[in-house]
Scaffold this motif. Structure first.
Motif, mmCIF file in Angstrom:
data_model
loop_
_atom_site.group_PDB
_atom_site.id
_atom_site.type_symbol
_atom_site.label_atom_id
_atom_site.label_comp_id
_atom_site.label_asym_id
_atom_site.label_seq_id
_atom_site.Cartn_x
_atom_site.Cartn_y
_atom_site.Cartn_z
ATOM 1 N N TYR A 43 -25.519 -65.339 -0.309
ATOM 2 C CA TYR A 43 -25.499 -64.762 -1.293
ATOM 3 C C TYR A 43 -26.462 -63.429 -1.389
ATOM 4 O O TYR A 43 -27.662 -63.717 -0.908
ATOM 5 C CB TYR A 43 -25.799 -65.578 -2.658
ATOM 6 C CG TYR A 43 -25.886 -64.856 -4.002
ATOM 7 C CD1 TYR A 43 -25.028 -64.472 -4.541
ATOM 8 C CD2 TYR A 43 -27.467 -64.670 -4.418
ATOM 9 C CE1 TYR A 43 -25.039 -63.932 -5.688
ATOM 10 C CE2 TYR A 43 -27.731 -64.407 -5.682
ATOM 11 C CZ TYR A 43 -26.631 -63.813 -6.421
ATOM 12 O OH TYR A 43 -26.717 -63.059 -7.641
ATOM 13 N N THR A 44 -26.245 -62.275 -1.878
ATOM 14 C CA THR A 44 -26.971 -61.035 -2.034
ATOM 15 C C THR A 44 -26.803 -60.647 -3.453
ATOM 16 O O THR A 44 -25.777 -60.215 -3.995
ATOM 17 C CB THR A 44 -26.339 -60.015 -0.962
ATOM 18 O OG1 THR A 44 -26.374 -60.235 0.146
ATOM 19 C CG2 THR A 44 -27.480 -58.700 -1.220
ATOM 20 N N PRO A 45 -27.855 -60.946 -4.195
ATOM 21 C CA PRO A 45 -28.222 -60.336 -5.739
ATOM 22 C C PRO A 45 -27.793 -58.922 -5.788
ATOM 23 O O PRO A 45 -28.183 -58.164 -4.837
ATOM 24 C CB PRO A 45 -29.482 -60.920 -6.170
ATOM 25 C CG PRO A 45 -30.254 -61.089 -5.093
ATOM 26 C CD PRO A 45 -29.311 -61.330 -3.860
ATOM 27 N N ASP A 46 -27.601 -58.404 -6.788
ATOM 28 C CA ASP A 46 -27.315 -56.937 -7.162
ATOM 29 C C ASP A 46 -28.492 -56.396 -7.343
ATOM 30 O O ASP A 46 -29.607 -57.003 -7.759
ATOM 31 C CB ASP A 46 -26.379 -56.938 -8.542
ATOM 32 C CG ASP A 46 -27.159 -57.424 -9.890
ATOM 33 O OD1 ASP A 46 -28.024 -58.194 -9.698
ATOM 34 O OD2 ASP A 46 -26.503 -57.051 -10.836
ATOM 35 N N THR A 47 -28.477 -55.117 -6.638
ATOM 36 C CA THR A 47 -29.684 -54.028 -6.803
ATOM 37 C C THR A 47 -29.488 -52.900 -7.680
ATOM 38 O O THR A 47 -28.319 -52.848 -8.278
ATOM 39 C CB THR A 47 -30.149 -53.956 -5.398
ATOM 40 O OG1 THR A 47 -29.243 -53.028 -4.824
ATOM 41 C CG2 THR A 47 -30.372 -54.939 -4.667
ATOM 42 N N ASP A 48 -30.110 -52.113 -7.752
ATOM 43 C CA ASP A 48 -29.828 -50.782 -8.443
ATOM 44 C C ASP A 48 -28.406 -50.077 -7.759
ATOM 45 O O ASP A 48 -27.885 -49.480 -8.622
ATOM 46 C CB ASP A 48 -31.185 -49.861 -8.371
ATOM 47 C CG ASP A 48 -32.200 -50.417 -9.287
ATOM 48 O OD1 ASP A 48 -32.053 -51.229 -10.089
ATOM 49 O OD2 ASP A 48 -33.435 -50.141 -9.128
ATOM 50 N N THR A 49 -28.442 -50.110 -6.550
ATOM 51 C CA THR A 49 -27.273 -49.377 -5.924
ATOM 52 C C THR A 49 -26.301 -50.141 -5.459
ATOM 53 O O THR A 49 -25.310 -49.447 -5.407
ATOM 54 C CB THR A 49 -27.908 -48.772 -4.557
ATOM 55 O OG1 THR A 49 -28.662 -49.662 -3.730
ATOM 56 C CG2 THR A 49 -29.174 -47.786 -4.962
ATOM 57 N N GLU A 50 -26.318 -51.547 -5.268
ATOM 58 C CA GLU A 50 -25.326 -52.334 -4.848
ATOM 59 C C GLU A 50 -25.001 -53.610 -5.652
ATOM 60 O O GLU A 50 -25.772 -53.781 -6.431
ATOM 61 C CB GLU A 50 -25.664 -52.904 -3.153
ATOM 62 C CG GLU A 50 -25.648 -51.845 -2.313
ATOM 63 C CD GLU A 50 -26.206 -52.556 -0.927
ATOM 64 O OE1 GLU A 50 -25.945 -53.740 -0.887
ATOM 65 O OE2 GLU A 50 -26.451 -51.772 0.043
ATOM 66 N N GLU A 51 -23.564 -53.794 -5.650
ATOM 67 C CA GLU A 51 -23.213 -55.143 -6.657
ATOM 68 C C GLU A 51 -23.722 -56.527 -5.849
ATOM 69 O O GLU A 51 -23.847 -56.480 -4.460
ATOM 70 C CB GLU A 51 -21.968 -55.180 -6.815
ATOM 71 C CG GLU A 51 -21.622 -53.899 -7.529
ATOM 72 C CD GLU A 51 -20.025 -54.111 -8.167
ATOM 73 O OE1 GLU A 51 -19.191 -54.867 -7.444
ATOM 74 O OE2 GLU A 51 -19.737 -52.926 -8.778
ATOM 75 N N ALA A 52 -23.606 -57.631 -6.535
ATOM 76 C CA ALA A 52 -23.966 -58.963 -5.867
ATOM 77 C C ALA A 52 -22.717 -59.122 -5.009
ATOM 78 O O ALA A 52 -21.626 -58.829 -5.389
ATOM 79 C CB ALA A 52 -24.209 -59.953 -7.066
ATOM 80 N N THR A 53 -22.993 -59.867 -3.827
ATOM 81 C CA THR A 53 -21.894 -60.467 -2.861
ATOM 82 C C THR A 53 -22.094 -61.872 -2.701
ATOM 83 O O THR A 53 -23.354 -62.311 -2.708
ATOM 84 C CB THR A 53 -21.835 -59.751 -1.418
ATOM 85 O OG1 THR A 53 -23.270 -59.782 -0.984
ATOM 86 C CG2 THR A 53 -21.428 -58.276 -1.732
ATOM 87 N N LEU A 54 -21.176 -62.688 -2.683
ATOM 88 C CA LEU A 54 -21.227 -63.949 -2.181
ATOM 89 C C LEU A 54 -20.189 -64.232 -1.085
ATOM 90 O O LEU A 54 -18.861 -64.015 -1.549
ATOM 91 C CB LEU A 54 -20.834 -64.904 -3.439
ATOM 92 C CG LEU A 54 -20.667 -66.414 -3.324
ATOM 93 C CD1 LEU A 54 -22.111 -66.866 -2.695
ATOM 94 C CD2 LEU A 54 -20.471 -67.128 -4.398
ATOM 95 N N ASN A 55 -20.474 -64.653 -0.020
ATOM 96 C CA ASN A 55 -19.619 -64.850 1.205
ATOM 97 C C ASN A 55 -19.572 -66.450 1.263
ATOM 98 O O ASN A 55 -20.707 -66.885 1.506
ATOM 99 C CB ASN A 55 -19.732 -64.050 2.460
ATOM 100 C CG ASN A 55 -19.824 -62.629 2.099
ATOM 101 O OD1 ASN A 55 -18.896 -62.234 1.511
ATOM 102 N ND2 ASN A 55 -20.679 -62.131 2.523
ATOM 103 N N ILE A 56 -18.518 -67.144 1.227
ATOM 104 C CA ILE A 56 -18.266 -68.324 1.506
ATOM 105 C C ILE A 56 -17.312 -68.719 2.656
ATOM 106 O O ILE A 56 -16.323 -68.333 2.688
ATOM 107 C CB ILE A 56 -17.846 -69.197 0.175
ATOM 108 C CG1 ILE A 56 -18.673 -69.246 -0.808
ATOM 109 C CG2 ILE A 56 -17.425 -70.689 0.636
ATOM 110 C CD1 ILE A 56 -18.321 -69.794 -2.160
ATOM 111 N N ASP A 57 -17.901 -69.452 3.693
ATOM 112 C CA ASP A 57 -17.125 -69.788 4.873
ATOM 113 C C ASP A 57 -16.925 -71.132 5.056
ATOM 114 O O ASP A 57 -18.062 -72.147 5.129
ATOM 115 C CB ASP A 57 -18.046 -69.318 6.110
ATOM 116 C CG ASP A 57 -16.949 -69.439 7.442
ATOM 117 O OD1 ASP A 57 -15.743 -69.707 7.405
ATOM 118 O OD2 ASP A 57 -17.734 -69.153 8.586
#
Length: 96
Positions: A43-57
């Protein structure tokens, strides 16, 4: 029979609960990684330039565990306890 059912239920719960939680920081960018025996999530939370991402394997944790155990046994199998010693002899060509 109740004991077997309890053990199977306990094993099922333990395979879903994450055993490793990591937090990675790279500058202002933060990411989190959760790993269990059967799944892995990043999980990467959103920043000023990018949206949050969630990858589940769903099999990522299982594959990591299998590779770790495989590496453990192959490293132990490659250990060589015997040393090869090469002895050089000096030949006397003048005594012939």
């Amino acid at each position: 029979m109740k004991l077997l059912g309890s053990l199977v239920g306990l094993a099922a719960v333990l395979s879903v609960v994450p055993y490793k939680v990591e937090s990675n920081e790279c500058g202002e960018k933060k990411s989190y990684s959760l790993t269990s025996l059967t799944w892995k999530a990043d999980y990467t939370p959103d920043t000023d330039t990018e949206e949050a991402t969630l990858n589940i394997d769903l099999l990522g944790g299982l594959m990591d565990t299998v590779h770790t155990v495989k590496d453990l046994f192959t490293k132990e199998a490659n250990v060589d306890f015997c040393e090869t010693v090469i002895v050089e002899t000096k030949s006397d060509s003048g005594n012939k």
